[in-house]
Design an enzyme around this catalytic site. Sequence first.
Site, short mmCIF file in Angstrom:
data_model
loop_
_atom_site.label_atom_id
_atom_site.label_comp_id
_atom_site.label_asym_id
_atom_site.label_seq_id
_atom_site.Cartn_x
_atom_site.Cartn_y
_atom_site.Cartn_z
N GLU A 173 -13.93 -13.70 29.53
CA GLU A 173 -12.82 -14.17 28.66
C GLU A 173 -12.74 -13.31 27.39
O GLU A 173 -12.42 -13.78 26.31
CB GLU A 173 -13.02 -15.66 28.32
CG GLU A 173 -11.74 -16.42 28.05
CD GLU A 173 -10.90 -16.72 29.30
OE1 GLU A 173 -11.38 -16.51 30.43
OE2 GLU A 173 -9.75 -17.15 29.11
C1 LIG Z 1 -19.10 -13.86 36.55
C2 LIG Z 1 -17.86 -13.19 36.03
C3 LIG Z 1 -16.65 -13.88 36.10
C4 LIG Z 1 -15.48 -13.29 35.64
N1 LIG Z 1 -14.33 -14.00 35.73
C5 LIG Z 1 -13.16 -13.41 35.38
C6 LIG Z 1 -11.92 -14.08 35.56
O1 LIG Z 1 -11.88 -15.22 36.04
N2 LIG Z 1 -10.78 -13.45 35.19
C7 LIG Z 1 -10.79 -12.19 34.68
O2 LIG Z 1 -9.74 -11.65 34.38
N3 LIG Z 1 -11.96 -11.53 34.47
C8 LIG Z 1 -13.13 -12.10 34.83
N4 LIG Z 1 -14.32 -11.43 34.65
C9 LIG Z 1 -14.27 -10.08 34.09
C10 LIG Z 1 -14.69 -10.08 32.64
O3 LIG Z 1 -13.69 -10.65 31.83
C11 LIG Z 1 -15.01 -8.62 32.24
O4 LIG Z 1 -16.22 -8.27 32.87
C12 LIG Z 1 -15.10 -8.47 30.75
O5 LIG Z 1 -13.85 -8.64 30.13
C13 LIG Z 1 -15.66 -7.10 30.33
O6 LIG Z 1 -14.93 -6.09 30.94
P1 LIG Z 1 -15.71 -4.96 31.73
O7 LIG Z 1 -16.71 -5.60 32.63
O8 LIG Z 1 -14.70 -4.05 32.33
O9 LIG Z 1 -16.55 -4.21 30.61
P2 LIG Z 1 -16.12 -2.91 29.79
O10 LIG Z 1 -14.73 -3.09 29.25
O11 LIG Z 1 -16.43 -1.71 30.59
O12 LIG Z 1 -17.12 -3.03 28.57
C14 LIG Z 1 -18.48 -2.56 28.60
C15 LIG Z 1 -19.06 -2.78 27.24
O13 LIG Z 1 -18.33 -2.01 26.26
C16 LIG Z 1 -17.84 -2.87 25.24
N5 LIG Z 1 -16.52 -2.43 24.78
C17 LIG Z 1 -15.44 -2.10 25.55
N6 LIG Z 1 -14.39 -1.80 24.78
C18 LIG Z 1 -14.81 -1.95 23.49
C19 LIG Z 1 -14.20 -1.78 22.22
N7 LIG Z 1 -12.91 -1.43 22.10
N8 LIG Z 1 -14.93 -1.97 21.12
C20 LIG Z 1 -16.24 -2.34 21.21
N9 LIG Z 1 -16.87 -2.52 22.39
C21 LIG Z 1 -16.17 -2.33 23.50
C22 LIG Z 1 -17.76 -4.24 25.89
O14 LIG Z 1 -17.79 -5.27 24.94
C23 LIG Z 1 -19.00 -4.25 26.79
O15 LIG Z 1 -20.14 -4.55 26.01
C24 LIG Z 1 -15.51 -11.99 35.08
C25 LIG Z 1 -16.74 -11.31 34.99
C26 LIG Z 1 -17.89 -11.90 35.46
C27 LIG Z 1 -19.19 -11.13 35.35
#
Ligand SMILES: Cc1cc2nc3c(=O)[nH]c(=O)nc-3n(C[C@H](O)[C@H](O)[C@H](O)COP(=O)(O)OP(=O)(O)OC[C@H]3O[C@@H](n4cnc5c(N)ncnc54)[C@H](O)[C@@H]3O)c2cc1C
Length: 158
Positions: free
Chosen positions: A141
């Site tokens: 989220e």
């Molecule tokens: C169990 C589970 C359930 C989920 N359920 C849903 C769902 O129902 N619906 C849905 O849409 N998504 C869902 N997700 C996805 C989840 O929302 C994303 O994993 C999350 O938003 C992070 O995105 P990412 O994994 O692509 O990480 P990335 O965007 O690759 O981020 C990696 C790291 O870099 C940091 N980062 C990235 N950009 C920035 C920035 N601009 N400034 C500072 N730090 C930054 C992030 O905070 C993180 O620490 C789910 C994930 C899991 C694991």
Amino acid sequence: MIGSQGEGLKIALRTLDHTRITIGAQAVGIAQGALDFALDYVKERKQFGKAIADFQGIQFMLADMAMKLEAARQMVYVAAAKSERNDADLTFFGAAAKCFAADAAMEITTDAVQLLGGYGYTRDFPVERMMRDAKITQIYEGTNQIQRVVMARQLLKG
Ligand SMILES: Cc1cc2nc3c(=O)[nH]c(=O)nc-3n(C[C@H](O)[C@H](O)[C@H](O)COP(=O)(O)OP(=O)(O)OC[C@H]3O[C@@H](n4cnc5c(N)ncnc54)[C@H](O)[C@@H]3O)c2cc1C
């Protein structure tokens, strides 16, 4: 069509102001479960001839856990009320409540594992799962870094 043409992303993103608060509530529930379990355990576990709950070092940890938990709960309640009313400052409060509660849950569940000692790390007890469950509330989220981006934007906007 929902809203006007070209407004879709903005409308979709605005829903997050409301849904984020539910993740804060989830974090509060996980943290409460961990604190409850740890409280029962420290009263039962004996070391050096007494219950570990009698050691002040343990008591300070319990107090900190409960204090952070209550602060998180109150922030979630306030944000939920703002969501109901669609208040103008909901964006800040939704992000703040989710972020604060998730960080608090991570700290509280980690402390719960610590209070159970070696048993806390094993799958025989539920606190290791709670620690993992707390972790996801910092990630989905919108990660807690992104919540901080949202809050800072609101502050700078004035
Ligand atoms: C169990 C589970 C359930 C989920 N359920 C849903 C769902 O129902 N619906 C849905 O849409 N998504 C869902 N997700 C996805 C989840 O929302 C994303 O994993 C999350 O938003 C992070 O995105 P990412 O994994 O692509 O990480 P990335 O965007 O690759 O981020 C990696 C790291 O870099 C940091 N980062 C990235 N950009 C920035 C920035 N601009 N400034 C500072 N730090 C930054 C992030 O905070 C993180 O620490 C789910 C994930 C899991 C694991």
